[in-house]
Design an enzyme around this catalytic site. Structure first.
Site, PDB file in Angstrom:
ATOM      1  N   ARG A 133       0.873  -1.170   0.000  1.00  0.00           N
ATOM      2  CA  ARG A 133       0.000   0.000   0.000  1.00  0.00           C
ATOM      3  C   ARG A 133       0.911   1.222   0.000  1.00  0.00           C
ATOM      4  O   ARG A 133       1.648   1.444   0.955  1.00  0.00           O
ATOM      5  CB  ARG A 133      -0.866  -0.003   1.251  1.00  0.00           C
ATOM      6  CG  ARG A 133      -1.716   1.235   1.376  1.00  0.00           C
ATOM      7  CD  ARG A 133      -2.182   1.390   2.804  1.00  0.00           C
ATOM      8  NE  ARG A 133      -3.171   2.448   2.908  1.00  0.00           N
ATOM      9  CZ  ARG A 133      -3.403   3.124   4.018  1.00  0.00           C
ATOM     10  NH1 ARG A 133      -2.714   2.865   5.119  1.00  0.00           N
ATOM     11  NH2 ARG A 133      -4.317   4.057   4.045  1.00  0.00           N
ATOM     12  N   ASP A 185      -2.968   4.609  -2.641  1.00  0.00           N
ATOM     13  CA  ASP A 185      -4.128   5.083  -1.881  1.00  0.00           C
ATOM     14  C   ASP A 185      -4.848   6.215  -2.603  1.00  0.00           C
ATOM     15  O   ASP A 185      -6.009   6.506  -2.337  1.00  0.00           O
ATOM     16  CB  ASP A 185      -3.599   5.620  -0.542  1.00  0.00           C
ATOM     17  CG  ASP A 185      -4.410   5.109   0.613  1.00  0.00           C
ATOM     18  OD1 ASP A 185      -5.055   4.070   0.460  1.00  0.00           O
ATOM     19  OD2 ASP A 185      -4.404   5.774   1.666  1.00  0.00           O
ATOM     20  N   HIS A 225     -15.577   6.635   5.383  1.00  0.00           N
ATOM     21  CA  HIS A 225     -14.532   5.840   6.045  1.00  0.00           C
ATOM     22  C   HIS A 225     -14.153   6.553   7.345  1.00  0.00           C
ATOM     23  O   HIS A 225     -13.586   7.640   7.322  1.00  0.00           O
ATOM     24  CB  HIS A 225     -13.327   5.728   5.101  1.00  0.00           C
ATOM     25  CG  HIS A 225     -12.148   4.997   5.673  1.00  0.00           C
ATOM     26  ND1 HIS A 225     -11.707   3.772   5.193  1.00  0.00           N
ATOM     27  CD2 HIS A 225     -11.308   5.316   6.689  1.00  0.00           C
ATOM     28  CE1 HIS A 225     -10.656   3.388   5.894  1.00  0.00           C
ATOM     29  NE2 HIS A 225     -10.388   4.303   6.807  1.00  0.00           N
ATOM     30  N   GLY A 252      -8.019   8.041  11.046  1.00  0.00           N
ATOM     31  CA  GLY A 252      -8.174   9.056  10.010  1.00  0.00           C
ATOM     32  C   GLY A 252      -9.573   8.860   9.438  1.00  0.00           C
ATOM     33  O   GLY A 252     -10.142   7.787   9.559  1.00  0.00           O
ATOM     34  N   MET A 291     -12.424   6.784  19.837  1.00  0.00           N
ATOM     35  CA  MET A 291     -13.867   7.022  19.892  1.00  0.00           C
ATOM     36  C   MET A 291     -14.542   6.240  21.025  1.00  0.00           C
ATOM     37  O   MET A 291     -15.496   6.721  21.631  1.00  0.00           O
ATOM     38  CB  MET A 291     -14.499   6.692  18.534  1.00  0.00           C
ATOM     39  CG  MET A 291     -15.945   7.058  18.421  1.00  0.00           C
ATOM     40  SD  MET A 291     -16.314   8.777  18.894  1.00  0.00           S
ATOM     41  CE  MET A 291     -15.843   9.666  17.423  1.00  0.00           C
ATOM     42  N   GLY A 307     -12.984   1.417  11.457  1.00  0.00           N
ATOM     43  CA  GLY A 307     -13.201   1.156  12.890  1.00  0.00           C
ATOM     44  C   GLY A 307     -14.489   1.742  13.460  1.00  0.00           C
ATOM     45  O   GLY A 307     -15.328   1.029  14.010  1.00  0.00           O
ATOM     46  N   ILE A 308     -14.654   3.047  13.320  1.00  0.00           N
ATOM     47  CA  ILE A 308     -15.831   3.708  13.902  1.00  0.00           C
ATOM     48  C   ILE A 308     -17.074   3.417  13.060  1.00  0.00           C
ATOM     49  O   ILE A 308     -18.140   3.077  13.593  1.00  0.00           O
ATOM     50  CB  ILE A 308     -15.571   5.237  14.017  1.00  0.00           C
ATOM     51  CG1 ILE A 308     -14.371   5.494  14.934  1.00  0.00           C
ATOM     52  CG2 ILE A 308     -16.813   5.962  14.508  1.00  0.00           C
ATOM     53  CD1 ILE A 308     -13.854   6.932  14.926  1.00  0.00           C
TER      54      ILE A 308
END
Ligand code: ADP
Length: 379
Positions: free
Chosen positions: A73, A130, A190, A194, A265, A312-313
């Site tokens: 990546r 990316d 997303h 970040g 979070m 994740g969140i």
């Protein structure tokens, strides 16, 4: 790759710190392995990975030659790279040329490439950028209103990031909708440490919240996202902060952390429940900014087939998803609160049956997408 079976999976973290963090799991073992030996540098980290991959007990390969290709990546492809590329000397030097655009990421990516070339000399090295998915963003959305020669001479423009993730979840949404991606308008959200949000028109990225660097856009764990560009000059004139200090502040000490001292979070949501007013302010600001982008992207797309939460969140926080979607019913974004609550790690629909816009939670899988892109290229 036909089955996309995962033989082993691991993460190397805390490179260069007193205690390293190496997590490893494989088909050959029942339990995850956690190692905390120091990881001196990227070479050392890669050596540790290869040791476990080839170990008699934990290993999944006997010989390095079993690895045909390695997908990397690479964060910044700038304008030089609009698609996945085999890394030859020319590509490597172009990634080096792009270091000024991604000073934190591209040097680490180059080290990863050099180390894996040394360890797996027979494997094809492939770079998955990316920024690549966002190369379709038109000039009206990718240019900044600065003197045009800054674009011509220094390539100052919006590039966007998390492209592999936005593209992957868009493809998964097309599967769920059972329609070709190039017929769909989507908003992909997303939300990890970040965060970025992308407007996708007929399957192509037409705008995204991150800019020339990953600092622009949404409020993030430690990054400010959008601010008045005059603030750094104001600080420079009225405090003893250097531009380096301001850069560090905007990237590492701002965002959720800047407002309430917390950047994870989960901790922020717990603090809100305990009545922490700064955590509540940080949460309100975070959600508000996401809503603003959904509104803006809805306006430029005109019609939206689905919005997608990921990372994740986005994948794990029903609270954030609910707060973001509350009040958007008149846009046709109508969440089913029970479906939103369900704990489930697979891709799923969380809108009411008659909601004109689908709402999906789709786990991102950048590693799979990188492997697929790599395979497609070397096949
Ligand atoms: P990265 O951007 O580093 O890849 P991730 O996509 O793993 O990060 O997302 C990390 C974020 O996800 C952290 O802020 C973490 O608190 C958040 N997160 C993970 N699980 C949950 C959860 N159950 N509820 C709320 N937030 C969560």
């Amino acid at each position: 790759m036909e089955n996309a079976a995962v033989l082993a999976h691991g993460v190397i973290e805390r490179i260069g710190e007193a205690e390293g963090k190496h997590t490893y799991e494989a088909q050959t073992i029942n339990e995850k392995i956690f190692l905390s030996d120091p990881i001196k540098n990227h070479q050392d980290g890669m050596d540790q990975i290869v040791a476990l991959l080839m170990d008699n007990q934990t290993g999944v390969i006997k010989d390095k030659s079993e690895i045909s290709a390695i997908g990397h990546r690479v964060v910044h492809g700038a304008e030089s790279f609009q698609q996945t590329s085999i890394i030859d000397d020319e590509v490597l030097s172009a990634i080096k040329e792009n270091i000024p655009l991604a000073p934190l990421h591209n040097p680490a990516n180059i080290t990863g490439i050099e180390v894996s070339k040394a360890i797996f000399p027979a494997a094809v090295q492939v770079a998955v950028f990316d920024t690549a998915f966002h190369h379709t963003i038109p000039a009206k959305a990718h240019l900044y209103a600065l003197p045009y020669d800054l674009y011509e001479t220094m390539r100052i423009r919006r590039y966007g990031f998390h492209g592999t993730s936005h593209h992957y979840v868009a493809q998964q949404a097309a599967k769920l909708l059972d329609q070709p991606l190039d017929t769909l308008n989507l908003i992909t959200i997303h939300l990890g440490n970040g965060g970025s949000i992308t407007a996708i028109e007929k399957g192509k990225s037409v705008d995204t919240s991150m800019g020339m660097t990953p600092l622009e856009g949404l409020i993030m764990g430690t990054r400010s996202g959008n601010i008045d560009p005059a603030i750094p000059f104001f600080l420079s004139e009225n405090t003893d902060m250097s531009f380096k200090d301001i850069d560090t502040m905007l990237n590492k000490k701002s965002g959720l952390k800047g407002i309430c001292g917390l950047n994870d979070m989960r901790n922020i949501l717990s603090a809100v429940e305990e009545g922490d007013s700064k955590a509540k302010t940080a949460l309100d600001m975070y959600v508000y900014q996401i809503k603003k982008y959904i509104g803006a992207y809805y306006a430029i797309l005109g019609k939206v087939n689905a919005i997608i939460f990921t990372a994740g969140i986005g994948e794990h926080s029903d609270v954030i998803r609910k707060l973001v979607c509350t009040g958007l019913e008149h846009f046709g974004i109508d969440m089913d609160l029970d479906k939103n609550l369900g704990k489930n790690s697979s891709a799923r629909e969380i809108n009411k049956t008659n909601s004109p816009v689908r709402i999906y939670v789709i786990p991102t899988d950048e590693e799979l997408k990188i492997a697929q892109e790599t395979w497609k290229l070397i096949k």
